[in-house]
Design a protein around this motif. Structure first.
Motif, short mmCIF file in Angstrom:
data_model
loop_
_atom_site.label_atom_id
_atom_site.label_comp_id
_atom_site.label_asym_id
_atom_site.label_seq_id
_atom_site.Cartn_x
_atom_site.Cartn_y
_atom_site.Cartn_z
N GLY A 1 -1.29 7.62 1.04
CA GLY A 1 -2.02 6.46 1.53
C GLY A 1 -2.78 5.73 0.43
N PHE A 2 -3.31 4.57 0.82
CA PHE A 2 -4.14 3.78 -0.09
C PHE A 2 -5.08 2.92 0.73
CE2 PHE A 2 -0.28 1.18 0.52
CZ PHE A 2 -0.81 -0.04 0.89
N GLY A 3 -6.12 2.43 0.07
CA GLY A 3 -7.08 1.53 0.71
C GLY A 3 -7.30 0.31 -0.14
N CYS A 4 -7.18 -0.88 0.47
CA CYS A 4 -7.41 -2.16 -0.22
C CYS A 4 -8.71 -2.77 0.28
CB CYS A 4 -6.28 -3.14 0.09
SG CYS A 4 -4.68 -2.67 -0.54
N GLY B 1 -9.68 -4.75 -5.62
CA GLY B 1 -9.99 -3.32 -5.50
C GLY B 1 -9.00 -2.61 -4.61
N ILE B 2 -8.49 -1.49 -5.11
CA ILE B 2 -7.55 -0.66 -4.37
C ILE B 2 -7.74 0.78 -4.81
CG2 ILE B 2 -5.69 -1.07 -6.04
CD1 ILE B 2 -3.73 -0.86 -3.62
N LYS C 1 -1.02 -6.30 -7.26
CA LYS C 1 -1.51 -7.42 -6.47
C LYS C 1 -3.00 -7.27 -6.13
CE LYS C 1 -0.84 -10.19 -2.39
NZ LYS C 1 -0.04 -10.52 -1.24
N HIS C 2 -3.46 -6.04 -5.97
CA HIS C 2 -4.82 -5.81 -5.47
C HIS C 2 -5.80 -5.29 -6.51
CE1 HIS C 2 -3.99 -6.75 -1.29
NE2 HIS C 2 -2.78 -6.29 -1.54
N LEU C 3 -5.42 -5.30 -7.77
CA LEU C 3 -6.32 -4.80 -8.81
C LEU C 3 -7.65 -5.55 -8.84
CD1 LEU C 3 -4.08 -3.99 -11.90
CD2 LEU C 3 -5.44 -2.40 -10.53
N ASP C 4 -7.62 -6.87 -8.74
CA ASP C 4 -8.85 -7.66 -8.82
C ASP C 4 -9.77 -7.45 -7.63
OD1 ASP C 4 -8.01 -8.65 -11.25
OD2 ASP C 4 -7.23 -10.52 -10.40
N PHE D 1 -7.69 -3.17 4.38
CA PHE D 1 -6.41 -2.66 4.85
C PHE D 1 -6.17 -1.27 4.26
CE2 PHE D 1 -1.86 -1.96 4.32
CZ PHE D 1 -1.38 -2.24 5.58
N ASN D 2 -5.71 -0.36 5.11
CA ASN D 2 -5.45 1.01 4.66
C ASN D 2 -4.12 1.53 5.17
OD1 ASN D 2 -8.13 1.76 3.45
ND2 ASN D 2 -8.78 1.16 5.50
#
Length: 140
Positions: free
Chosen positions: A46-49, A10-11, A5-8, A54-55
């Motif tokens: 974890g991840f960061g969008c 950035g993630i 969902k967040h590839l475009d 959002f993280n």
């Protein structure tokens, strides 16, 4: 699903935590993580969008600041550089609750899977997202 969902926009996905990382973290917060949280952190720490900034906060970052955790609770997620946060706590009965940091007395769910599904559906602000969920639950 979150990555796709967040590839475009950035993630960044962090490498998985180790069992030792999780044990050290649990020692600091005073309880063992529920199964879904353990599985999450063993999959990715974890991840960061970029969208909504959002993280899902890495375990070691949670422990950097004392205001991010306490006995039987911790903030695991945030957006807009700590403008709002979501936490997990263990209740006096041993149950788990996810709560919003702005409304800590109100429980949202006990399920990280449900929390992440709401984020997948509508991020923070879109229909079906985290703030829409707050409204549905009467959290805000």
């Amino acid at each position: 699903m979150i990555v796709n969902k967040h590839l475009d926009e950035g993630i960044t996905i962090n490498a998985p935590a180790t069992l030792s990382d999780i044990s050290d973290f649990e020692m600091h917060i005073g309880f063992s993580l529920p199964t879904d949280f353990r599985e999450f952190y063993l999959t990715c720490n974890g991840f960061g969008c970029n969208e909504d900034t959002f993280n899902m906060t890495p375990l070691e970052d949670i422990l950097l600041y004392e205001q991010n955790f306490g006995n039987n609770w911790f903030y695991f997620s945030e957006y807009m550089i700590y403008s709002d946060m979501w936490g997990l706590r263990r209740t006096t009965t041993g149950q788990f609750e996810i709560f919003n940091g702005s409304y800590p007395d109100k429980s949202m769910t006990s399920s990280l899977t449900e929390f992440l599904q709401r984020f997948i559906t509508g991020n923070v602000f879109e229909i079906g997202g985290l703030y829409d969920w707050h409204d549905e639950l009467g959290v805000k």
